[in-house]
Every structure is written in structure tokens, then in C-alpha cells.
Scaffold this motif. Structure first.
Motif, mmCIF file in Angstrom:
data_model
loop_
_atom_site.group_PDB
_atom_site.id
_atom_site.type_symbol
_atom_site.label_atom_id
_atom_site.label_comp_id
_atom_site.label_asym_id
_atom_site.label_seq_id
_atom_site.Cartn_x
_atom_site.Cartn_y
_atom_site.Cartn_z
ATOM 1 N N ARG A 56 -8.310 0.394 -3.816
ATOM 2 C CA ARG A 56 -9.231 -0.538 -3.168
ATOM 3 C C ARG A 56 -10.081 0.256 -2.184
ATOM 4 N N GLN A 57 -11.342 0.392 -2.514
ATOM 5 C CA GLN A 57 -12.228 1.214 -1.703
ATOM 6 C C GLN A 57 -12.241 0.751 -0.247
ATOM 7 N N ASP A 106 -9.774 0.550 1.702
ATOM 8 C CA ASP A 106 -8.537 -0.116 2.126
ATOM 9 C C ASP A 106 -7.293 0.679 1.776
ATOM 10 N N ARG A 149 0.840 -1.189 0.000
ATOM 11 C CA ARG A 149 0.000 0.000 0.000
ATOM 12 C C ARG A 149 0.880 1.245 0.000
ATOM 13 N N THR A 202 -4.632 2.468 -1.536
ATOM 14 C CA THR A 202 -4.138 2.327 -2.903
ATOM 15 C C THR A 202 -2.871 1.481 -2.885
ATOM 16 N N GLU A 234 -3.603 0.398 -7.921
ATOM 17 C CA GLU A 234 -4.949 -0.161 -7.796
ATOM 18 C C GLU A 234 -5.602 0.441 -6.553
#
Length: 224
Positions: free
Chosen positions: A67-68, A70, A33, A72, A65
Motif C-alpha cells: 500500500r503506497q 502506508d 503490516r 506492506t 499487499e
């Protein structure tokens, strides 16, 4: 990671370039992340909208990517491999076709140029690959399979070829993961890998190229 504070012109482009550099140079590893939006705002000295535009652009190109709920994450180290990691049927077919071209020729030259050290390394890599496909850890099995193919390319002792293969590393690895199967599902996979390594060790370039090409032809028939 400390990013350089941007100038006041072309802010989005500057942020995109700095974030891309953090990815390509490994400061933000694949699968990890990235800093939060607030952290990026502070590090870069820009507004939230600028950071969001940069993240959106890099997500669209395949490097990141979102991730809603969570955060990026880094998904690739280049736009090319990032775009190709969406391995639906067409992308997978293209990836396997590229691998067939690169790896068949790589196997041919590996058979001609392999050293005794290469032989030892190939035997170890093949043994590890064959052992892991029977285990429960699919991630380890996929990585062992990929490392064997990467080693074969390196055994060709062509620096440009090795760099080209590594430039597509995420795509190559993704195609391995997409087509991975247990040995008991497709026992010929192990036979093909064994035969390929045997041909390289025997310095039989024609057979090595044939084995590599045949392996990818089989994958193309099976998965596309």
C-alpha cells in the motif's frame, strides 16, 4: 520477529522463503503490516534491492499487499488463496463452485456423523449468525456466517476434509464477504441456513446435501 540471517547465495529466494514462513506460521498475521524495509534489511543482513525483490514476488503471488505510503500488509497465507482473493466474477464463480462441491458433501456426512456436542455447537453458531446479520457490524456478521460453515465441515468428522477447507480459508472467507447480504435483502438466506442446520441435526443426509447445494446454486445465480 527475528529472522535468520541469510547466506550469500540465492539471497532473494532465501528471503522469500523466510518471509513466506513468517506468514504461513502466523508470525505475521493476515491484515497486519509487516516490518518496514529498513527493519527487514537489518534483520536479514541483505540489501534493500533484495528485500524489494522478495516483497515484489510475494505481492505478485498474493501473500502480501503493498500500500503506497502506508506499508506492506499480509493478505493471505498461501499463494493459492491469495490469488483467489481477487474475487472478480470468474474467481468468485470458481470459489463458489468449489465451496458447493466441498460443503454439499460435507453437509451430507455431517448429518450422518454429527454428535450431540455438535448439535449444541451448531445451534449456538446458527443463532449467532442469524443475530449478527441484523446488526451494523458487517465484519462480525461475515465472520459469524463463515464460522457456521466451517463448523458444518468439522461436523463431518473427516480430518482431511477439515484440513482442505482450512487450507482455502482465506478464499472461503473472501467469498462469504463478497456475497454477504443482509437478511432483509435476501430473507431466503436465513431460511436456507436454518433448513441446512435442521437437516444435519435430524440426520437427514440427503436433505442436508440438497440444502447446501441449493444455497450455493442460488449464490451462483445471484452473483456470477
Amino acid at each position: 520477529m527475528a529472522l535468520v540471517t541469510t547466506q550469500r547465495t540465492g539471497l532473494v529466494d532465501q528471503v522469500i522463503e523466510q518471509m513466506r514462513t513468517a506468514v504461513t506460521e502466523g508470525e505475521w498475521p493476515i491484515g497486519e503490516r509487516i516490518p518496514t524495509e529498513s527493519e527487514l534489511v537489518t534483520s536479514l543482513g541483505v540489501g534493500r534491492n533484495t528485500v524489494r525483490e522478495a516483497v515484489r514476488a510475494l505481492s505478485h503471488s498474493g501473500l502480501l499487499e503493498v500500500r503506497q505510503g502506508d506499508g506492506t500488509y499480509v493478505r493471505a497465507t498461501s499463494e493459492l488463496s491469495g490469488a483467489m482473493r481477487r474475487l472478480c466474477t470468474d474467481e468468485l464463480r470458481e470459489a463458489l463452485e468449489v465451496r458447493r462441491m466441498i460443503e454439499a458433501d460435507g453437509a451430507y456426512h455431517a448429518a450422518l456423523r454429527r454428535t450431540e456436542d455438535d448439535v449444541s455447537a451448531l445451534r449456538v453458531a446458527l443463532r449467532e449468525r442469524n443475530a449478527t446479520v441484523h446488526g451494523d457490524d458487517e465484519t462480525t456478521a461475515v465472520e459469524a456466517d463463515f464460522q457456521l460453515h466451517l463448523l458444518i465441515i468439522d461436523c463431518a468428522h473427516n480430518t482431511l476434509l477439515s484440513e482442505l477447507y482450512r487450507g482455502l480459508m482465506e478464499t472461503m472467507r473472501a467469498s462469504v464477504a463478497t456475497t454477504f447480504s443482509r437478511t432483509n435483502e435476501y430473507p431466503d438466506d436465513q431460511i436456507m441456513h436454518d433448513a441446512l442446520v435442521e437437516a444435519i441435526i435430524a440426520r437427514d443426509a440427503e436433505r442436508a446435501a440438497r440444502e447446501a447445494g441449493g444455497f450455493f446454486e442460488d449464490l451462483l445465480r445471484r452473483h456470477t
